[in-house]
Design an enzyme around this catalytic site. Structure first.
Site, mmCIF file in Angstrom:
data_model
loop_
_atom_site.group_PDB
_atom_site.id
_atom_site.type_symbol
_atom_site.label_atom_id
_atom_site.label_comp_id
_atom_site.label_asym_id
_atom_site.label_seq_id
_atom_site.Cartn_x
_atom_site.Cartn_y
_atom_site.Cartn_z
ATOM 1 N N ASP A 19 0.872 -1.165 0.000
ATOM 2 C CA ASP A 19 0.000 0.000 0.000
ATOM 3 C C ASP A 19 0.918 1.226 0.000
ATOM 4 O O ASP A 19 2.121 1.113 0.272
ATOM 5 C CB ASP A 19 -0.881 -0.032 1.256
ATOM 6 C CG ASP A 19 -1.676 1.237 1.438
ATOM 7 O OD1 ASP A 19 -2.382 1.642 0.502
ATOM 8 O OD2 ASP A 19 -1.568 1.845 2.521
ATOM 9 N N ASP A 21 -0.087 5.174 0.973
ATOM 10 C CA ASP A 21 -0.306 6.165 2.031
ATOM 11 C C ASP A 21 -0.365 5.484 3.402
ATOM 12 O O ASP A 21 -1.179 4.593 3.624
ATOM 13 C CB ASP A 21 -1.600 6.940 1.772
ATOM 14 C CG ASP A 21 -1.536 7.732 0.476
ATOM 15 O OD1 ASP A 21 -0.895 8.783 0.469
ATOM 16 O OD2 ASP A 21 -2.106 7.272 -0.527
#
Length: 225
Positions: A19, A21
């Protein structure tokens, strides 16, 4: 208690899926500035709304609110443009740049709920390498916690999700990784509160190292003291 990181390099992985952020970079201050402005414009209570927007695509966040007279696609585009314009305070998670640089480029991908232009802008702002493979908001019909994005990430790398380790920071992404059949490592660098999870966790990438076997499998474990 979070399970401890294994001290050896026990399990071989074909690829890592990250991922973005909150996992390899911290964009919380910038994202919350933009989303707070948006929430106020639509008469929402900012403090109640903000925790609900992390880890999801903007269009999914807005659609879930079911606001009368609001076009989620249009509003999500406005939010994205505002986020592209504001990358102040976007920084890499400690150790992330070195960790990513230690991986073979064809063995990792970023799987993010952010649109492609925003993802590139934030990676650049954080001084992180642009991956060879990336799955972004535009690539899937349904965002996290649906596993579609991680399944697609594994497909692009030519591996099975069962042979992948997913790095995530929030519940929606963790559920997506689990549902895809991958192992999950939880990154807690941006957490203000302890998260109960059955998965191993790290607070920075300075805690782990990768060893690559003769068979080109990657083993992750605690960095030697």
């Amino acid at each position: 208690m979070h399970p401890p990181m294994p001290h050896g390099f026990e399990k071989p992985y074909a690829a890592f899926l990250f991922d973005m952020d909150g996992t390899i970079l911290n964009s919380i201050l910038a994202a919350e500035r933009v989303w707070s402005d948006w929430a106020r414009r639509h008469g929402l209570d900012v403090a109640t709304f903000l925790p609900k927007m992390h880890g999801s695509r903007g269009i999914d966040t807005i659609t879930r609110l079911n606001l009368p007279g609001v076009d989620p696609e249009y509003e999500a585009r406005l939010v994205t443009e505002a986020e592209i314009a504001d990358v102040g305070d976007v920084v890499a998670i400690p150790g992330a740049a070195a960790f990513l640089s230690s991986l073979p480029p064809e063995r990792w991908a970023i799987v993010t709920s952010s649109p492609l232009r925003l993802a590139r802008r934030r990676l650049e702002a954080a001084g992180l390498p642009l991956p060879k493979f990336m799955v972004t908001a535009e690539d899937v019909a349904v965002g996290k916690p649906d596993p579609q994005c991680y399944i697609l990430g594994a497909e692009r790398l030519g591996v099975s999700t069962q042979d992948c380790l997913v790095f995530e920071d929030v519940a929606a992404g963790i559920k997506a990784g689990e549902a895809a059949g991958a192992d999950v490592m939880v990154v807690t660098a941006t957490h203000h509160h302890k998260m109960e999870t059955p998965h191993p966790s790290i607070s920075s990438y300075n805690e782990i190292a990768v060893r690559i076997s003769a068979g080109h499998k990657m083993f992750v474990g605690a960095k030697p003291a």
